[in-house]
Write an enzyme that holds these catalytic residues in place. Sequence first.
Site, PDB file in Angstrom:
ATOM      1  N   GLU A  87      38.496 -22.321  18.055  1.00 39.29           N
ATOM      2  CA  GLU A  87      39.197 -22.765  16.857  1.00 39.29           C
ATOM      3  C   GLU A  87      38.425 -23.923  16.232  1.00 39.29           C
ATOM      4  O   GLU A  87      37.884 -24.768  16.931  1.00 39.29           O
ATOM      5  CB  GLU A  87      40.609 -23.220  17.236  1.00 39.29           C
ATOM      6  CG  GLU A  87      41.463 -23.657  16.059  1.00 39.29           C
ATOM      7  CD  GLU A  87      42.848 -24.113  16.501  1.00 39.29           C
ATOM      8  OE1 GLU A  87      43.797 -23.949  15.725  1.00 39.29           O
ATOM      9  OE2 GLU A  87      42.974 -24.629  17.636  1.00 39.29           O
ATOM     10  N   LYS A 162      46.735 -17.547  11.625  1.00 34.32           N
ATOM     11  CA  LYS A 162      47.607 -18.131  12.646  1.00 34.32           C
ATOM     12  C   LYS A 162      49.062 -18.145  12.184  1.00 34.32           C
ATOM     13  O   LYS A 162      49.395 -18.688  11.132  1.00 34.32           O
ATOM     14  CB  LYS A 162      47.129 -19.546  12.950  1.00 34.32           C
ATOM     15  CG  LYS A 162      47.801 -20.219  14.138  1.00 34.32           C
ATOM     16  CD  LYS A 162      47.163 -21.592  14.351  1.00 34.32           C
ATOM     17  CE  LYS A 162      47.731 -22.326  15.548  1.00 34.32           C
ATOM     18  NZ  LYS A 162      47.110 -23.668  15.687  1.00 34.32           N
ATOM     19  N   CYS A 204      45.043 -20.476  19.579  1.00 33.97           N
ATOM     20  CA  CYS A 204      45.529 -21.714  20.181  1.00 33.97           C
ATOM     21  C   CYS A 204      47.044 -21.732  20.455  1.00 33.97           C
ATOM     22  O   CYS A 204      47.503 -21.151  21.423  1.00 33.97           O
ATOM     23  CB  CYS A 204      45.119 -22.902  19.311  1.00 33.97           C
ATOM     24  SG  CYS A 204      45.206 -24.517  20.154  1.00 33.97           S
TER      25      CYS A 204
END
EC number: 3.5.1.128
Length: 327
Positions: A87, A162, A204
């Site tokens: 990321e 995301k 993440c």
Amino acid sequence: MLGFITRPPHQLLSLLCTGYRLPQISVLCTQPRPRAMAESSSTSWELPLVAVCQVTSTPNKQENFKTCAELVQEATRLGACLAFLPEAFDFIARNPAETLLLSEPLDGDLLGQYSQLARECGIWLSLGGFHERGQDWEQTQKIYNCHVLLNSKGSVVASYRKTHLCDVEIPGQGPMRESNYTMPGYALEPPVKTPAGKVGLAICYDMRFPELSLKLAQAGAEILTYPSAFGSVTGPAHWEVLLRARAIESQCYVIAAAQCGRHHETRASYGHSMVVDPWGTVVASCSEGPGLCLARIDLHFLQQMRQHLPVFQHRRPDLYGSLLPLS
């Protein structure tokens, strides 16, 4: 078995790293597989090799690209078919205003450089967490945290934005409000067929939501990837535990490329990039500094795992509901 974990002698790993400018490749194998499931139908050298890259991004995009390019070139030299970057591989800014200023669209110059890199090296790239100015940039003045998958011709074959934004306050780590400058994604991306297997994309904080990994596994994922930038407090406490849990419950390989070290005066990341197999064993890992680790993906072992532990056949949606299929 994963070829670079137990079969090649340690001397070979050292030879492979000779002359490498960044810290030496680190590979870790701590737990044996069950004997009944330890043998693969393929020799280790026939199994696809993946590389997991660990970097310390700064606000300097070109310096970051140079570092990432060196790792990708080294991964290519070692025979990897797919390299995973963490990321914020493009940059980590000092504040939200600088983040917005440095962001680019997917068809911008920076991603063009990575596309050329993939094409020149002939390698697939998982670019986890690109700061993307989407089509709604003019209206929202916010970006997307976008995981981009490039094939070996440099073409974008998938992009996942995301969906779970990290708005948290961790004592000792400081507050984070990703939603202040980032729009949440609106959909999951179906798993993508790659030379290493079918890859499901996440980023993440997504790893804290097991429904996502289960849904990707039900859609055919064999590898789940969580490019990340975990902090110095949550990292030691949760990083490995979460990744191993996602691997065990989804019966997938889990690949997590991580940011590491101090990015600037107010932010540092935990590192410890790793690959976890479907049994929950950490089969490859980095330590705290920049570098890469390697692992071979054994899909025969994965299928054995699913046959011996058919958990998806034993689910009880009549008790707790079912996950809707990916559209």
